[in-house]
Scaffold this active site. Sequence first.
Site, PDB file in Angstrom:
ATOM      1  N   SER A 165       0.835  -1.204   0.000  1.00 22.30           N
ATOM      2  CA  SER A 165       0.000   0.000   0.000  1.00 22.30           C
ATOM      3  C   SER A 165       0.865   1.247   0.000  1.00 22.30           C
ATOM      4  O   SER A 165       2.006   1.234   0.500  1.00 22.30           O
ATOM      5  CB  SER A 165      -0.882   0.009   1.248  1.00 22.30           C
ATOM      6  OG  SER A 165      -1.523   1.258   1.388  1.00 22.30           O
ATOM      7  N   TYR A 210      -1.324  -0.446  10.097  1.00 23.50           N
ATOM      8  CA  TYR A 210      -1.407  -0.824   8.673  1.00 23.50           C
ATOM      9  C   TYR A 210      -0.121  -0.416   7.927  1.00 23.50           C
ATOM     10  O   TYR A 210       0.421  -1.193   7.134  1.00 23.50           O
ATOM     11  CB  TYR A 210      -2.632  -0.136   8.080  1.00 23.50           C
ATOM     12  CG  TYR A 210      -2.986  -0.490   6.665  1.00 23.50           C
ATOM     13  CD1 TYR A 210      -3.652  -1.676   6.361  1.00 23.50           C
ATOM     14  CD2 TYR A 210      -2.694   0.379   5.617  1.00 23.50           C
ATOM     15  CE1 TYR A 210      -4.000  -1.982   5.055  1.00 23.50           C
ATOM     16  CE2 TYR A 210      -3.034   0.086   4.309  1.00 23.50           C
ATOM     17  CZ  TYR A 210      -3.695  -1.100   4.031  1.00 23.50           C
ATOM     18  OH  TYR A 210      -4.039  -1.395   2.735  1.00 23.50           O
TER      19      TYR A 210
HETATM   20  P1  NAP Z   1     -11.463  -5.953   0.756  1.00 24.27           P
HETATM   21  O1  NAP Z   1     -12.380  -5.564  -0.349  1.00 24.27           O
HETATM   22  O2  NAP Z   1     -11.789  -5.596   2.160  1.00 24.27           O
HETATM   23  O3  NAP Z   1     -11.193  -7.535   0.651  1.00 24.27           O
HETATM   24  C1  NAP Z   1     -10.340  -8.144   1.559  1.00 24.27           C
HETATM   25  C2  NAP Z   1     -10.122  -9.570   1.138  1.00 24.27           C
HETATM   26  O4  NAP Z   1      -9.154 -10.155   2.027  1.00 24.27           O
HETATM   27  C3  NAP Z   1     -11.360 -10.420   1.244  1.00 24.27           C
HETATM   28  O5  NAP Z   1     -11.332 -11.364   0.203  1.00 24.27           O
HETATM   29  C4  NAP Z   1     -11.199 -11.105   2.596  1.00 24.27           C
HETATM   30  O6  NAP Z   1     -11.865 -12.365   2.709  1.00 24.27           O
HETATM   31  C5  NAP Z   1      -9.712 -11.328   2.595  1.00 24.27           C
HETATM   32  N1  NAP Z   1      -9.151 -11.507   3.935  1.00 24.27           N
HETATM   33  C6  NAP Z   1      -9.124 -10.629   4.969  1.00 24.27           C
HETATM   34  N2  NAP Z   1      -8.516 -11.180   6.030  1.00 24.27           N
HETATM   35  C7  NAP Z   1      -8.142 -12.432   5.664  1.00 24.27           C
HETATM   36  C8  NAP Z   1      -7.479 -13.496   6.318  1.00 24.27           C
HETATM   37  N3  NAP Z   1      -7.058 -13.375   7.592  1.00 24.27           N
HETATM   38  N4  NAP Z   1      -7.284 -14.653   5.636  1.00 24.27           N
HETATM   39  C9  NAP Z   1      -7.698 -14.792   4.363  1.00 24.27           C
HETATM   40  N5  NAP Z   1      -8.328 -13.809   3.681  1.00 24.27           N
HETATM   41  C10 NAP Z   1      -8.549 -12.648   4.340  1.00 24.27           C
HETATM   42  O7  NAP Z   1     -10.007  -5.337   0.520  1.00 24.27           O
HETATM   43  P2  NAP Z   1      -9.310  -4.772  -0.799  1.00 24.27           P
HETATM   44  O8  NAP Z   1      -9.513  -3.313  -0.824  1.00 24.27           O
HETATM   45  O9  NAP Z   1      -9.656  -5.600  -1.985  1.00 24.27           O
HETATM   46  O10 NAP Z   1      -7.784  -4.997  -0.380  1.00 24.27           O
HETATM   47  C11 NAP Z   1      -6.998  -6.067  -0.885  1.00 24.27           C
HETATM   48  C12 NAP Z   1      -5.553  -5.787  -0.542  1.00 24.27           C
HETATM   49  O11 NAP Z   1      -5.158  -4.536  -1.113  1.00 24.27           O
HETATM   50  C13 NAP Z   1      -5.288  -5.656   0.958  1.00 24.27           C
HETATM   51  O12 NAP Z   1      -4.041  -6.219   1.282  1.00 24.27           O
HETATM   52  C14 NAP Z   1      -5.246  -4.157   1.171  1.00 24.27           C
HETATM   53  O13 NAP Z   1      -4.484  -3.829   2.305  1.00 24.27           O
HETATM   54  C15 NAP Z   1      -4.611  -3.708  -0.119  1.00 24.27           C
HETATM   55  N6  NAP Z   1      -4.851  -2.311  -0.463  1.00 24.27           N
HETATM   56  C16 NAP Z   1      -6.102  -1.854  -0.689  1.00 24.27           C
HETATM   57  C17 NAP Z   1      -6.292  -0.519  -1.034  1.00 24.27           C
HETATM   58  C18 NAP Z   1      -7.638   0.073  -1.311  1.00 24.27           C
HETATM   59  O14 NAP Z   1      -7.729   1.311  -1.486  1.00 24.27           O
HETATM   60  N7  NAP Z   1      -8.714  -0.715  -1.396  1.00 24.27           N
HETATM   61  C19 NAP Z   1      -5.192   0.341  -1.116  1.00 24.27           C
HETATM   62  C20 NAP Z   1      -3.922  -0.177  -0.875  1.00 24.27           C
HETATM   63  C21 NAP Z   1      -3.760  -1.502  -0.554  1.00 24.27           C
HETATM   64  P3  NAP Z   1     -13.421 -12.471   3.207  1.00 24.27           P
HETATM   65  O15 NAP Z   1     -14.249 -12.022   2.041  1.00 24.27           O
HETATM   66  O16 NAP Z   1     -13.595 -13.903   3.527  1.00 24.27           O
HETATM   67  O17 NAP Z   1     -13.538 -11.548   4.378  1.00 24.27           O
END
Ligand code: NAP
Length: 242
Positions: free
Chosen positions: A140, A153
């Site tokens: 991130s 984070y």
């Molecule tokens: P999201 O929509 O909240 O989805 C999170 C995903 O991670 C879901 O599939 C969830 O599974 C899974 N997950 C969470 N905890 C877990 C665990 N302990 N074991 C296995 N699976 C787990 O998040 P996102 O925005 O797509 O983010 C994905 C990645 O990108 C993350 O690492 C986040 O930090 C990073 N990121 C996101 C952004 C942003 O702006 N969205 C920016 C920078 C980085 P369930 O559906 O079963 O809960």
Amino acid sequence: MKCALVTGGSRGIGRAICYKMADMGYYVLVNYKANEQEAQKTLDQIRQNGGDGELLKFDVANKNEVNELLTNWIETNSEKYIEVLINNAGIKDDVLLMWMKDEQWDNVLGTSLNGFFYVTRAVLNSMLMKKYGRIVNVVSLSGLKGLPGQVNYSAAKAGVIGATKALAQEVARRGITVNAVAPGFITTDMTEGLNEKELKSMIPVKRFGTPEEVAHAVGFLASENASYITGEVLSINGGLYS
Ligand code: NAP
């Protein structure tokens, strides 16, 4: 059969990466923690598009679960080989450090940083034996820049960035690359509730990114074409950081 394991493939960025991996011809292992319905939707869409895969439910932060489920899967599926690993699972739990509870620190670090360690360790051996592999870690902007209210984070993602660079050097000779992508603000469940209007005005391209825009970059780093890129962190943030 060549497989791509995507942690947190049930929603958001992970789901878009699952579709990308399927388009690239991989049998996709869609990992999720709890949301079976959404994970099944990801798999259904992969199959509708002519690909295939399976669901793999485990908590990346739980060493025993990773060892039991993933190691067991690898042992019992000797005809399948995880060639690509995308460490995408992550959570945030924002609060000023002053008010941060132990579990808010532990859970966020546990998912991103410990999760990276447990899952990668379980998968790496078969990549080393095949002398080929692609590992892409989703970090991130917070891990590069540090963001207030996200000390947990930011620390978790910065930790994964360090691990990416170190592991890249350990395994480079064995045909395995290890890279990271660092998204800025991407429209997913994680960014729901943020003040998008105000935040957009700070982003040079004046909008949030899409999960697909992240997935395209991940797809490139996971491809054979990216064979001379390792230990890198690619920002995908609409110009916000650079
Ligand atoms: P999201 O929509 O909240 O989805 C999170 C995903 O991670 C879901 O599939 C969830 O599974 C899974 N997950 C969470 N905890 C877990 C665990 N302990 N074991 C296995 N699976 C787990 O998040 P996102 O925005 O797509 O983010 C994905 C990645 O990108 C993350 O690492 C986040 O930090 C990073 N990121 C996101 C952004 C942003 O702006 N969205 C920016 C920078 C980085 P369930 O559906 O079963 O809960």
